[in-house]
Design an enzyme around this catalytic site. Structure first.
Site, PDB file in Angstrom:
ATOM      1  N   ARG A 103       0.882  -1.176   0.000  1.00  0.00           N
ATOM      2  CA  ARG A 103       0.000   0.000   0.000  1.00  0.00           C
ATOM      3  C   ARG A 103       0.911   1.214   0.000  1.00  0.00           C
ATOM      4  O   ARG A 103       1.689   1.429   0.934  1.00  0.00           O
ATOM      5  CB  ARG A 103      -0.902   0.006   1.235  1.00  0.00           C
ATOM      6  CG  ARG A 103      -1.590   1.353   1.447  1.00  0.00           C
ATOM      7  CD  ARG A 103      -2.685   1.330   2.455  1.00  0.00           C
ATOM      8  NE  ARG A 103      -3.863   0.671   1.911  1.00  0.00           N
ATOM      9  CZ  ARG A 103      -5.086   0.769   2.428  1.00  0.00           C
ATOM     10  NH1 ARG A 103      -5.286   1.504   3.515  1.00  0.00           N
ATOM     11  NH2 ARG A 103      -6.107   0.149   1.890  1.00  0.00           N
ATOM     12  N   HIS A 130      -7.429   0.760  -6.330  1.00  0.00           N
ATOM     13  CA  HIS A 130      -7.619  -0.102  -5.160  1.00  0.00           C
ATOM     14  C   HIS A 130      -8.310  -1.397  -5.645  1.00  0.00           C
ATOM     15  O   HIS A 130      -9.475  -1.642  -5.339  1.00  0.00           O
ATOM     16  CB  HIS A 130      -8.484   0.632  -4.121  1.00  0.00           C
ATOM     17  CG  HIS A 130      -8.419   0.069  -2.738  1.00  0.00           C
ATOM     18  ND1 HIS A 130      -7.664  -1.048  -2.403  1.00  0.00           N
ATOM     19  CD2 HIS A 130      -9.031   0.452  -1.577  1.00  0.00           C
ATOM     20  CE1 HIS A 130      -7.816  -1.296  -1.122  1.00  0.00           C
ATOM     21  NE2 HIS A 130      -8.632  -0.409  -0.596  1.00  0.00           N
ATOM     22  N   GLN A 133     -10.151  -3.978  -3.274  1.00  0.00           N
ATOM     23  CA  GLN A 133     -11.420  -3.478  -2.743  1.00  0.00           C
ATOM     24  C   GLN A 133     -12.553  -3.709  -3.740  1.00  0.00           C
ATOM     25  O   GLN A 133     -13.646  -4.149  -3.369  1.00  0.00           O
ATOM     26  CB  GLN A 133     -11.293  -1.975  -2.428  1.00  0.00           C
ATOM     27  CG  GLN A 133     -12.553  -1.369  -1.877  1.00  0.00           C
ATOM     28  CD  GLN A 133     -12.863  -1.832  -0.466  1.00  0.00           C
ATOM     29  OE1 GLN A 133     -12.025  -1.732   0.414  1.00  0.00           O
ATOM     30  NE2 GLN A 133     -14.062  -2.350  -0.237  1.00  0.00           N
ATOM     31  N   ASP A 221     -17.008   7.326  -1.550  1.00  0.00           N
ATOM     32  CA  ASP A 221     -15.762   7.224  -0.776  1.00  0.00           C
ATOM     33  C   ASP A 221     -15.453   8.622  -0.236  1.00  0.00           C
ATOM     34  O   ASP A 221     -16.055   9.615  -0.672  1.00  0.00           O
ATOM     35  CB  ASP A 221     -14.647   6.716  -1.705  1.00  0.00           C
ATOM     36  CG  ASP A 221     -13.326   6.457  -0.995  1.00  0.00           C
ATOM     37  OD1 ASP A 221     -13.319   6.322   0.249  1.00  0.00           O
ATOM     38  OD2 ASP A 221     -12.294   6.402  -1.688  1.00  0.00           O
ATOM     39  N   CYS A 261     -16.186   1.668   0.779  1.00  0.00           N
ATOM     40  CA  CYS A 261     -15.000   0.860   1.117  1.00  0.00           C
ATOM     41  C   CYS A 261     -14.599   1.027   2.578  1.00  0.00           C
ATOM     42  O   CYS A 261     -13.901   0.173   3.115  1.00  0.00           O
ATOM     43  CB  CYS A 261     -13.853   1.212   0.183  1.00  0.00           C
ATOM     44  SG  CYS A 261     -13.276   2.918   0.296  1.00  0.00           S
ATOM     45  N   ARG A 289     -13.396  -8.491   2.087  1.00  0.00           N
ATOM     46  CA  ARG A 289     -11.971  -8.245   1.810  1.00  0.00           C
ATOM     47  C   ARG A 289     -11.168  -9.486   2.192  1.00  0.00           C
ATOM     48  O   ARG A 289     -10.257  -9.903   1.468  1.00  0.00           O
ATOM     49  CB  ARG A 289     -11.450  -7.037   2.614  1.00  0.00           C
ATOM     50  CG  ARG A 289     -12.072  -5.692   2.258  1.00  0.00           C
ATOM     51  CD  ARG A 289     -11.608  -5.178   0.899  1.00  0.00           C
ATOM     52  NE  ARG A 289     -10.156  -5.074   0.801  1.00  0.00           N
ATOM     53  CZ  ARG A 289      -9.416  -4.083   1.321  1.00  0.00           C
ATOM     54  NH1 ARG A 289      -9.997  -3.077   1.927  1.00  0.00           N
ATOM     55  NH2 ARG A 289      -8.090  -4.068   1.188  1.00  0.00           N
TER      56      ARG A 289
HETATM   57  N1  NVA Z   1      -9.777   6.823  -1.386  1.00  0.00           N
HETATM   58  C1  NVA Z   1      -9.409   6.380  -0.059  1.00  0.00           C
HETATM   59  C2  NVA Z   1      -9.655   4.918   0.113  1.00  0.00           C
HETATM   60  C3  NVA Z   1      -9.366   4.390   1.473  1.00  0.00           C
HETATM   61  C4  NVA Z   1      -9.573   2.922   1.599  1.00  0.00           C
HETATM   62  C5  NVA Z   1      -7.953   6.724   0.184  1.00  0.00           C
HETATM   63  O1  NVA Z   1      -7.139   6.526  -0.712  1.00  0.00           O
HETATM   64  O2  NVA Z   1      -7.642   7.200   1.286  1.00  0.00           O
HETATM   65  N1   CP Z   2     -11.095  -0.017   2.613  1.00  0.00           N
HETATM   66  C1   CP Z   2      -9.834  -0.049   3.044  1.00  0.00           C
HETATM   67  O1   CP Z   2      -8.901  -0.302   2.291  1.00  0.00           O
HETATM   68  O2   CP Z   2      -9.693   0.161   4.393  1.00  0.00           O
HETATM   69  P1   CP Z   2      -8.351   0.418   5.180  1.00  0.00           P
HETATM   70  O3   CP Z   2      -7.794   1.720   4.721  1.00  0.00           O
HETATM   71  O4   CP Z   2      -8.752   0.411   6.617  1.00  0.00           O
HETATM   72  O5   CP Z   2      -7.388  -0.713   4.877  1.00  0.00           O
END
Ligand code: NVA
Ligand code: CP
Length: 304
Positions: A103, A130, A133, A221, A261, A289
């Site tokens: 990540r 993502h 997800q 989101d 998500c 997930r």
């Molecule tokens: N768009 C959000 C998704 C988090 C799971 C981010 O990148 O922070």
């Molecule tokens: N939806 C998601 O990826 O959650 P986290 O940021 O908690 O891993």
């Protein structure tokens, strides 16, 4: 040859369907207490350069349930955060572990990691995508509706990594998608163009109610993603009217599903009433997930 899970468009519908089939099998086995050690003795290295609750827990628990082991590697406590080149990290980790989950910010960085690693690499969120997800999201629709490819989908909110992965999914699976973003927060033009070249049926608009009309699945989101914290105040202003609330749900089909998500900011991108309401399946989605990523890991790492 090893395969990576970096972007949905790298995979065929048949391959992704096979992941859904395996997800269902693994979920059933886990619920019935039947052991499924498909990755016995294998180790996943999990690189986190951003925060996480669901991703970290589901991958780590998932590896344990598959008979393997997972290592949490934060950028702050490894040499990654001190500037060790990605290509060196890739080759070193390939000597120790059997798969890498990452990540981070840059999709290009993940692609470089995959290029230099001899082992499968899984994208667990970048600024661009993502994909894990979206797989969990579609599996949730499959469970609740019996199918997913014949449904119509609506995105309300930022043209962010989640929106981009929905666009990729629409291109791969061929379902209808309407994307409503505020002016100035539209999706990436290259991602949009590639989906068009793949024949995707996507309508882009700045009108959430038009996007939601007749939809089977509504999705949103956060307004400010990880790394955009300084823009939060401006985005709260710019995203006014882009909340997934009862009015938007009323425009969709009566039996629509609401996805998010998570984490969610109630009162911003989604109302409390909707996330807690009868259409919301956000906690099934979060649970999935685990099951879907187990299937992804097993698919990539079993033979690797
Ligand atoms: N768009 C959000 C998704 C988090 C799971 C981010 O990148 O922070
Ligand atoms: N939806 C998601 O990826 O959650 P986290 O940021 O908690 O891993």
């Amino acid at each position: 040859m090893k395969k990576d899970f970096l972007c949905l468009t790298d995979w065929s519908t048949a391959e992704l369907d096979a992941i859904f089939t395996l997800s269902a099998e693994l979920k059933q086995q886990q619920k019935q207490g039947v052991a499924h050690p498909l990755l016995a003795g294998k180790t996943l290295g999990m690189i986190f350069e951003k925060s996480s609750t669901r991703t970290r827990i589901s991958f780590e628990v998932g590896m344990y349930q598959l008979g393997g082991h997972a290592l949490f590697l934060s950028s702050g406590t490894t040499q990654i955060g001190r500037g060790e080149p990605i290509k060196d990290t890739a080759r070193v980790m390939s000597r120790y572990v059997d798969g890498i989950m990452i990540r981070t910010f840059s999709q290009q960085g993940v692609e470089e990691l995959a290029q230099y690693a001899d082992i499968p690499v899984i994208n667990a969120l970048t600024d661009s995508y993502h994909p894990c997800q979206i797989m969990a999201d579609l599996f949730t629709v499959l469970e609740h509706k019996g199918s997913y490819a014949d449904k119509s989908y609506c995105w309300v909110g930022d043209g962010n990594n989640m929106a981009h992965s929905w666009i990729n999914a629409a291109a791969v699976f061929g379902f209808e998608l309407r994307v409503a973003t505020p002016v100035g927060y539209e999706v990436d033009s290259q991602i949009k163009r590639r989906a068009e070249e793949m024949g995707a049926k996507i309508i882009y608009t700045n009108d959430p109610l038009f996007a939601a009309a007749g939809a089977d699945v509504l999705n949103t989101d956060v307004w400010a993603s990880m790394g955009q914290e300084e823009e939060q105040a401006k985005r709260v202003q710019d995203f006014a009217g882009f909340q997934l609330n009862s009015e938007v749900v009323a425009a969709a089909n009566d039996d629509c599903l609401v996805l998010h998500c998570l984490p969610a900011h109630r009162g911003e991108e989604i109302s409390d009433e909707v996330i807690e309401g009868q259409h919301s399946v956000v906690f099934d989605e979060a649970e999935n997930r685990l099951h879907v990523q187990k299937a992804i890991m097993a698919t990539l790492m079993r033979k690797a």
